[in-house]
Design an enzyme around this catalytic site. Structure first.
Site, mmCIF file in Angstrom:
data_model
loop_
_atom_site.group_PDB
_atom_site.id
_atom_site.type_symbol
_atom_site.label_atom_id
_atom_site.label_comp_id
_atom_site.label_asym_id
_atom_site.label_seq_id
_atom_site.Cartn_x
_atom_site.Cartn_y
_atom_site.Cartn_z
ATOM 1 N N ALA A 1 85.217 58.400 -3.519
ATOM 2 C CA ALA A 1 85.240 56.962 -3.215
ATOM 3 C C ALA A 1 84.042 56.557 -2.360
ATOM 4 C CB ALA A 1 86.534 56.621 -2.469
ATOM 5 N N SER B 1 78.048 52.478 -4.319
ATOM 6 C CA SER B 1 76.881 53.265 -4.743
ATOM 7 C C SER B 1 75.776 52.447 -5.416
ATOM 8 C CB SER B 1 77.326 54.425 -5.636
ATOM 9 O OG SER B 1 78.121 53.960 -6.683
ATOM 10 N N ASN C 1 82.069 51.755 4.497
ATOM 11 C CA ASN C 1 82.914 52.395 3.477
ATOM 12 C C ASN C 1 82.547 53.862 3.273
ATOM 13 O OD1 ASN C 1 85.101 51.966 1.656
ATOM 14 N ND2 ASN C 1 83.681 52.091 -0.066
ATOM 15 N N TYR D 1 72.157 53.655 1.132
ATOM 16 C CA TYR D 1 73.103 54.409 0.293
ATOM 17 C C TYR D 1 72.865 55.916 0.454
ATOM 18 C CZ TYR D 1 74.972 56.720 -3.854
ATOM 19 O OH TYR D 1 75.599 57.605 -4.689
ATOM 20 N N PHE E 1 72.793 64.113 -9.969
ATOM 21 C CA PHE E 1 71.666 63.282 -10.384
ATOM 22 C C PHE E 1 72.277 62.126 -11.191
ATOM 23 C CE2 PHE E 1 67.740 65.244 -8.726
ATOM 24 C CZ PHE E 1 68.388 66.084 -7.829
ATOM 25 N N ASN E 2 71.869 61.815 -12.396
ATOM 26 C CA ASN E 2 72.426 60.619 -13.061
ATOM 27 C C ASN E 2 73.593 60.985 -13.967
ATOM 28 O OD1 ASN E 2 70.283 58.394 -12.389
ATOM 29 N ND2 ASN E 2 69.182 60.269 -12.880
ATOM 30 N N HIS F 1 73.092 51.401 -14.469
ATOM 31 C CA HIS F 1 72.650 52.691 -15.030
ATOM 32 C C HIS F 1 72.048 52.502 -16.421
ATOM 33 C CE1 HIS F 1 75.775 54.501 -12.077
ATOM 34 N NE2 HIS F 1 74.587 54.412 -11.526
ATOM 35 N N PHE G 1 61.160 49.255 -16.063
ATOM 36 C CA PHE G 1 60.425 48.945 -14.827
ATOM 37 C C PHE G 1 59.285 49.931 -14.618
ATOM 38 C CE2 PHE G 1 64.760 47.323 -14.265
ATOM 39 C CZ PHE G 1 64.462 45.979 -14.067
ATOM 40 N N ASP H 1 61.061 53.521 -6.638
ATOM 41 C CA ASP H 1 61.362 54.316 -7.827
ATOM 42 C C ASP H 1 60.313 55.419 -7.982
ATOM 43 O OD1 ASP H 1 63.655 53.410 -9.004
ATOM 44 O OD2 ASP H 1 62.658 52.051 -10.408
HETATM 45 N N1 LIG Z 1 77.462 57.518 -11.091
HETATM 46 C C1 LIG Z 1 76.449 58.289 -10.721
HETATM 47 O O1 LIG Z 1 75.496 58.516 -11.490
HETATM 48 C C2 LIG Z 1 76.445 58.935 -9.356
HETATM 49 C C3 LIG Z 1 75.321 59.685 -8.973
HETATM 50 C C4 LIG Z 1 75.335 60.310 -7.728
HETATM 51 C C5 LIG Z 1 76.430 60.204 -6.887
HETATM 52 N N2 LIG Z 1 77.491 59.440 -7.260
HETATM 53 C C6 LIG Z 1 78.640 59.362 -6.341
HETATM 54 O O2 LIG Z 1 79.796 59.741 -7.051
HETATM 55 C C7 LIG Z 1 80.950 59.020 -6.605
HETATM 56 C C8 LIG Z 1 81.638 58.360 -7.767
HETATM 57 O O3 LIG Z 1 80.720 57.500 -8.432
HETATM 58 P P1 LIG Z 1 81.201 56.592 -9.650
HETATM 59 O O4 LIG Z 1 79.997 56.256 -10.458
HETATM 60 O O5 LIG Z 1 82.392 57.217 -10.293
HETATM 61 O O6 LIG Z 1 81.631 55.273 -8.843
HETATM 62 P P2 LIG Z 1 82.852 54.270 -9.117
HETATM 63 O O7 LIG Z 1 82.509 53.026 -8.385
HETATM 64 O O8 LIG Z 1 83.133 54.182 -10.572
HETATM 65 O O9 LIG Z 1 84.063 55.024 -8.405
HETATM 66 C C9 LIG Z 1 84.337 54.935 -7.031
HETATM 67 C C10 LIG Z 1 85.841 54.821 -6.876
HETATM 68 O O10 LIG Z 1 86.170 54.811 -5.491
HETATM 69 C C11 LIG Z 1 87.074 53.731 -5.224
HETATM 70 N N3 LIG Z 1 86.869 53.323 -3.838
HETATM 71 C C12 LIG Z 1 85.741 52.847 -3.252
HETATM 72 N N4 LIG Z 1 85.935 52.580 -1.950
HETATM 73 C C13 LIG Z 1 87.230 52.907 -1.689
HETATM 74 C C14 LIG Z 1 88.044 52.869 -0.531
HETATM 75 N N5 LIG Z 1 87.584 52.426 0.651
HETATM 76 N N6 LIG Z 1 89.334 53.273 -0.617
HETATM 77 C C15 LIG Z 1 89.833 53.728 -1.793
HETATM 78 N N7 LIG Z 1 89.109 53.801 -2.940
HETATM 79 C C16 LIG Z 1 87.820 53.385 -2.882
HETATM 80 C C17 LIG Z 1 86.728 52.672 -6.243
HETATM 81 O O11 LIG Z 1 87.762 51.750 -6.488
HETATM 82 C C18 LIG Z 1 86.415 53.529 -7.469
HETATM 83 O O12 LIG Z 1 87.576 53.820 -8.209
HETATM 84 C C19 LIG Z 1 80.423 58.052 -5.545
HETATM 85 O O13 LIG Z 1 80.645 58.635 -4.289
HETATM 86 C C20 LIG Z 1 78.934 57.959 -5.846
HETATM 87 O O14 LIG Z 1 78.189 57.672 -4.687
HETATM 88 C C21 LIG Z 1 77.531 58.818 -8.478
#
Ligand SMILES: NC(=O)c1ccc[n+]([C@@H]2O[C@H](COP(=O)([O-])OP(=O)(O)OC[C@H]3O[C@@H](n4cnc5c(N)ncnc54)[C@H](O)[C@@H]3O)[C@@H](O)[C@H]2O)c1
Length: 323
Positions: free
Chosen positions: A72, A75, A90, A139, A167-168, A187, A206, A284
């Protein structure tokens, strides 16, 4: 039982779908960016907030939690620059509340979703875990601060943790039942696929004058199911006490340029994208590619699913996208 915080989100919901095959799972999520429908029905769902000590205490009192997986967070890099308070509150303060409650209930195993953004703009071809961390936005900074808290909690309170720096993340579950659904979407792959489906006017690229073979930025994409599998290996390593304080990169070690990703989307879908060349965005870097050798050597994990597979799965999901 395993507590998955943020299990209704993109990556968390994919992890839950794999994890319920092996463990009892409770998901805590406030649905701020996640989706109730994305949570596998075999998991228990508690709607609550990571920053709310009472919500957390209720979960730890009600279920025999042996490990916590923490997804959670907010991001959006750009938003974190405009509104850092939201991110430190958060991503850092609420995580501290979670750790505090974990210590109170003597739950000592923790897996944390960190990010390539902790590295900032590294001057190396392949980023490994020894590459200097130097985030360039709140972030990335917020994630690094949590990593530092974990190291201290480990030394002082015996917390066992694994940090996974993704990564992504890209792609969707092979069933197309769950997939990526962010609003706003920032993304690349979902943006291209939305354009190909006609729900977005154009794809902006970009910068086309970077020092890369085709001039566009190179990034490392990893299938979300590969990510989920890495979490399960990390959990097993913690529960078997094989690991107690580790950080691993998760990427596939192969960079793809923005142009290559667009061309692969066009090839997989058979649809031509409407592409607009735009100026570079600040912050970037030309190339961000992970070495994941450490987790391969130590836990035997490597990314199995390549770019075509990522896009095929994402395309099936985007065509049907039920939520
Ligand atoms: N998507 C990517 O490419 C990527 C890359 C690197 C790191 N991350 C990290 O991975 C994690 C998940 O990313 P994601 O893309 O699935 O994001 P997402 O936004 O889809 O999922 C985050 C989840 O956390 C919940 N949440 C947020 N704040 C909350 C709180 N205070 N209490 C309870 N629930 C809460 C949201 O409702 C959501 O379900 C994040 O920590 C993000 O920083 C993601």
């Amino acid at each position: 039982m395993i507590l998955v915080v943020g299990g209704a989100g993109y990556i968390g919901s994919h992890l839950v779908k794999e994890l319920v095959e092996k463990e009892d799972v409770v998901v805590l999520d406030n649905l701020s960016t996640g989706h109730r429908e994305a949570i596998d029905k075999r998991a228990i769902f508690v709607r609550g907030d990571l920053g709310n000590e009472e919500d957390l205490q209720m979960v730890f009192r009600s279920y025999p939690i042996k490990a916590v997986m923490h997804f959670a967070a907010f991001s959006l890099v750009g938003e974190s620059v405009v509104d850092p308070l939201k991110y430190y509150e958060n991503n850092v303060a609420s995580t501290l509340t979670l750790l505090k409650v974990m210590m109170k209930f003597k739950v000592k195993n923790f897996i944390f979703s960190s990010t390539a953004a902790t590295y900032g703009i590294p001057d190396v071809e392949l980023i490994d875990e020894t590459t200097k961390t130097a985030p360039i936005n709140p972030y990335g900074q917020s994630k690094l601060m949590v990593e530092q808290m974990l190291a201290d909690f480990s030394k002082s309170y015996g917390l066992n943790y694994v940090v996974l720096r993704y990564f992504n993340a890209a792609g969707a579950h092979e069933s197309a039942a769950i997939g990526e659904s962010h609003d706003p979407e920032t993304h690349l792959i979902p943006i291209i696929l939305q354009q190909l489906l006609g729900t977005r006017e154009k794809v902006s690229v970009f910068g086309s004058d970077y020092d890369t073979p085709d001039g566009t930025c190179i990034r490392d994409y990893i299938h979300v199911t590969d990510l989920a599998e890495a979490h399960i290996l990390a959990l097993e390593a913690l529960l078997s006490e094989e690991k107690s304080a580790e950080t691993y990169n998760l990427g596939n070690g192969l960079g793809f340029s923005v142009k290559e990703v667009i061309e692969t989307c066009e090839r997989v879908t058979g649809v031509k994208a409407n592409v607009e060349m735009a100026d570079r965005r600040s912050g970037d870097p030309a190339r961000l590619v992970a070495s994941s050798d450490k987790i391969f050597t130590e836990l035997g994990w490597k990314a199995e699913r390549r770019l075509e597979r990522i896009i095929e799965d994402a395309w099936r999901w985007h065509q049907k996208q039920p939520y």
